[in-house]
Write a protein that holds these residues in place. Structure first.
Motif: not given
Lengths: 338, 536
Positions: A130-137, A219-222
């Motif tokens: 989840d944190n990785l996702c946040r960083v990438i986003a 897209i990832a956030r939504i």
């Protein structure tokens, strides 16, 4: 039923398109440049500029120019681009597939990466993924697409030499495949030209990646948000209680129900990418319509700018229609109305 | 939802890896690669017809290689040992020989010359082409006029292979003007078949269908992306060119053009910022050739007809406020020839020659006060945004120094599309700009830039009858001493009245692989493919 919906939606789009016609006409006229002076050349005298102005029909009143423009539009004539020397319609027809191919591939990449990341992040909220996702986003949104593009070129072409030279859709020594769809990846396969296909694929990877990275974030956030909501709902708990496998629960039950807002986002992202890949096209020498419009704008070349905005307006209308129809496929409870 | 996401991801990754690993060139193509030149540039040609409305500079290059002219210029070595066209030697191209009389010149055309469709080149084709150049208006007509080639009646077909030009007046520029890019010889029969009633000169058709006899044929043109040329093996107007193909690709991003050169994928490029050329020159991996652009100057122009700079003292003040040396270092990275710091009186009749000005802020400040502006003044400094890489640092440095002598300027960046229009209006009080003449004569430069005829290039609207008289004398002088005296005379006036302040003579830079031989500088600043070759 479906056809009636399409027809009604298209009819409703007509006033929008009419508005687009008027606004683009006025906007291009309001640009600061003077096409007559630009095209008269460096040595022009005042008389020469006036002569060119008359040749271009720019000495007539704005109303007359608009009427002439409408007349030509009705005949399907978008005018002549002075920067490329070609009819605008044939320029756009030749360049639209290049932009569309790039955008679709970028969107495919962004959707795959974004939805996977979003789902995985939602399964373990606040875990490392989840944190990785946040960083990438965050990175994807704050790095401008052209910067990502330049960085990728620097690393993969200049330093490592893995990627081919950023020379547009094909390497300099390959000839384009016979025209069927205008998408080189598809046309080369249809013609059975493996070599051309590889060249086209190698050329498109980096630009599609740089463009895609930009779109992964929304897209990832939504997906994550929508998945989180769905995962905590009753029917998921019921499915789990019935002992369905985790895979079935997530993909067949949760994802499908979480997809609706994602599709809306995909539609928005797609239309955004199609217009906003101007910089990527510049960086990778990609012969799309975005760079075409910008070059025309710099030269105060009215016809291509008008043609570009018209085309984009038309595409948006079609895109919105397609998304509405897609809703019904995903969730038959949705009512599609005009 | 039956698509296995991981399978899809794996599949895409595998295809991607395969594509990345693919070699850029097929082995079979390696042989032809040695005879192929790949050049990259920023701006695409918009036509193959140099007479066309709005034909741009890259289009001149296409035309230069696709068409022949009656005459061409010879070649000499410049001071660095590089090939440089020689404006003093005229050589035959489509004309085999010529007979120059006081009021006419008669050309004998080559009998073996053929257009690319196989039809012979005749005097009728030459006449049609020249008639076209003086009739269609705009740039071609203007350039023909620069050599006193103005009326269709001047061009006479004597027989199939004999063509005569009658002179309106004796003009030393007439002959060289027949060797510039404009007077191309077009296949008149072919062009006429594709002309229409509204378009008798086949302007539309010739834009994308070259009909010449040149050393290269147009193999493919994708507007805005690439132009591909193939050698015309039937060409006999000169030695056989070494390159079988030339591929010209448009790469809008300058960093990428440099990367392509450094990686060895592209062979040659002109369009790089001065800083990149400086670094490439220092690295020595690539061949970088710098040639001063003949008869060209970057300058500060001041409006002599309206605004504060009608005051000559104020103009002199600006000339002493320019940070000359700093401009050379910071804006140009040394990639230009300085044009300042000479003695006050011109010693030679050479042009361009350095001005007598140097930076002297104390004297400049005094001159501003003398001019009647004890509290200074406010004005604007304009430049062409299209050439911002050089113009912007110049303007910023100049503005800083002007502020120090009390001239407070607002910088006005004019978009490229609008620059010419602004120049034509002649309202801008203070500008930086560049001007160069194709024909390398001081009087030619001054005729366009300083003469009271007030051409668009006289961006200062400078008018001085004394100056005009000297320019006119030099243009038509037949005696060498009289000619040089006139030149020194008008240069001295240019320094005293200082309507424009020369800064530097720009360089034309080109970077290429070490394997490229035979590069030649041309006054039109475009690439001549015919002299180039590649060593393995």
């Amino acid at each position: 039923m479906m056809l009636a919906v399409i027809a009604r939606r298209l009819a409703a789009a007509l006033p929008t398109l009419a508005g687009v016609v008027v606004v683009t006409f006025l906007l291009t006229r309001a640009l600061p440049g003077d096409p007559a002076a630009y095209f008269a050349g460096p040595a022009a005298t005042r008389e020469a500029v006036e002569q060119i102005r008359a040749q271009l029909g720019l000495d007539r009143s704005l109303g007359m120019q608009f009427l002439g423009y409408l007349r030509e539009l009705a005949r399907g004539d978008l005018g002549l681009s002075i920067t490329t020397g070609q009819p605008v319609l044939s320029d756009i027809v030749a360049r639209l597939p290049a932009s569309a191919e790039l955008t679709l591939l970028a969107l495919l990449f962004a959707a795959l990466a974004g939805i996977s990341l979003g789902v995985l992040a939602a399964l373990r909220p606040n875990g490392w993924l989840d944190n990785l996702c946040r960083v990438i986003a965050t990175l994807g949104v704050c790095l401008p697409a052209f910067f990502t593009g330049l960085l990728l070129i620097y690393v993969f072409y200049y330093l490592l030499g893995w990627a081919p030279a950023p020379l547009g859709r094909l390497n300099a020594f390959a000839a384009p495949p016979p025209h069927v769809t205008g998408f080189f990846l598809i046309d080369s396969l249809l013609a059975g030209q493996g070599e051309t296909f590889r060249s086209a694929l190698a050329q498109i990877l980096l630009p599609a990646l740089s463009l895609g990275i930009f779109a992964v974030a929304p897209i990832a956030r939504i997906t994550r948000g929508s998945m989180l909501a769905v995962m905590s709902s009753d029917f998921i708990r019921a499915a789990r209680a019935h002992g369905l496998s985790g895979r079935t629960v997530v993909i067949a039950y949760a994802l499908r129900n979480a997809l609706l807002p994602v599709v809306t986002t995909l539609g928005m992202v797609f239309s955004f990418l199609l217009g906003a890949n101007v910089l990527i096209e510049k960086v990778f020498a990609w012969p799309g319509i975005g760079s075409y419009a910008v070059e025309a704008l710099i030269a105060s070349d009215y016809a291509p700018v008008q043609g570009f905005v018209m085309t984009m307006g038309f595409l948006y209308v079609l895109l919105n229609l397609a998304i509405d129809l897609l809703y019904r496929v995903i969730d038959p409870r949705m009512e599609v109305t005009a | 939802m039956t698509i296995d996401r991981r399978l899809v991801l794996k599949g895409t990754a595998a295809a991607g890896a395969a594509a990345l690993a693919a070699p850029p060139f097929r082995p079979a193509a390696a042989q032809s690669r040695r005879e192929t030149l790949l050049m990259v540039s920023e701006n695409p040609p918009n036509s193959t017809d140099i007479h066309g409305v709005g034909a741009n500079r890259p289009a001149y290059e296409a035309s230069w290689n696709l068409y022949d002219r009656l005459l061409t210029f010879g070649v000499k070595k410049d001071s660095n040992g590089n090939d440089h066209y020689d404006y003093e030697t005229l050589l035959p191209e489509l004309a085999e020989e010529w007979d120059l009389r006081p009021m006419s010149v008669t050309f004998k055309l080559r009998r073996d010359a053929r257009f690319q469709d196989g039809t012979p080149v005749t005097a009728a084709d030459v006449k049609w082409s020249f008639d076209r150049a003086v009739s269609v208006g705009g740039f071609p007509t203007f350039q023909m006029g620069a050599g006193s080639l103005e009326k269709r009646e001047q061009f006479v077909v004597v027989d199939d292979h004999t063509f005569r030009v009658d002179f309106l007046r004796r003009d030393k520029l007439t002959m060289p003007d027949l060797a510039v890019p404009v007077p191309v010889v077009i296949n008149a029969g072919l062009a006429r078949r594709n002309a229409t009633e509204q378009d008798p000169w086949a302007m539309t058709w010739l834009r994308s269908n070259p009909a010449g006899s040149g050393a290269y044929r147009l193999e493919r043109w994708v507007p805005g992306q690439e132009m591909v040329f193939a050698r015309n093996d039937a060409w006999t107007q000169g030695p056989r060119p070494g390159l079988a193909r030339v591929i010209w690709r448009i790469v809008p991003q300058s960093g990428n053009r440099r990367a392509l050169l450094e990686r060895g994928d592209a062979d040659l490029s002109f369009d790089l910022p001065p800083k990149d050329f400086q670094e490439l020159q220092a690295a020595r991996r690539l061949k970088v050739i710098s040639t001063p652009v003949e008869n060209a100057l970057q300058y500060i122009g001041m409006n002599c007809e309206r605004g504060p700079f009608t005051n000559v003292k104020l103009r002199q003040a600006v000339a002493l406020a320019v940070p000359y040396q700093r401009l050379m270092e910071q804006a140009l990275h040394g990639q230009a020839i300085p044009m300042f710091g000479n003695p006050a009186q011109p010693e030679t009749a050479a042009w361009p020659q350095p001005s007598p000005f140097t930076t002297d802020l104390a004297r400049a400040r005094a001159l501003v006060a003398e001019a009647g502006f004890p509290n200074g003044l406010d004005t604007t400094l304009s430049f062409d945004l299209g050439l911002a890489t050089v113009n912007e640092p110049i303007s910023l440095a100049l503005a800083e120094n002007l502020a120090a002598i009390g001239i407070r300027v607002t910088i006005n960046k004019v978009p490229g599309a609008n620059w010419r229009n602004e120049l034509l209006k002649k309202e801008m009080p203070l500008i930086t700009n560049t001007f160069g003449g194709w024909l390398n004569y001081p009087d030619y430069f001054f005729y366009w830039a300083y003469h009271g005829q007030n051409a668009v290039f006289n961006t200062m609207s400078y008018k001085n009858p004394q100056m005009d008289a000297l320019i006119d004398r030099a243009r038509f002088a037949e005696d060498r001493a009289e000619y040089e005296a006139a030149i020194k005379g008008f240069v001295a006036i240019a320094w005293a009245d200082v309507p424009r302040i020369p800064l530097f003579q720009p360089n034309l830079n080109v970077a290429m692989q070490q394997s490229i031989q035979g590069y030649r500088y041309w006054f039109h600043r475009q690439l001549d493919y015919r002299s180039l070759s590649k060593t393995a």
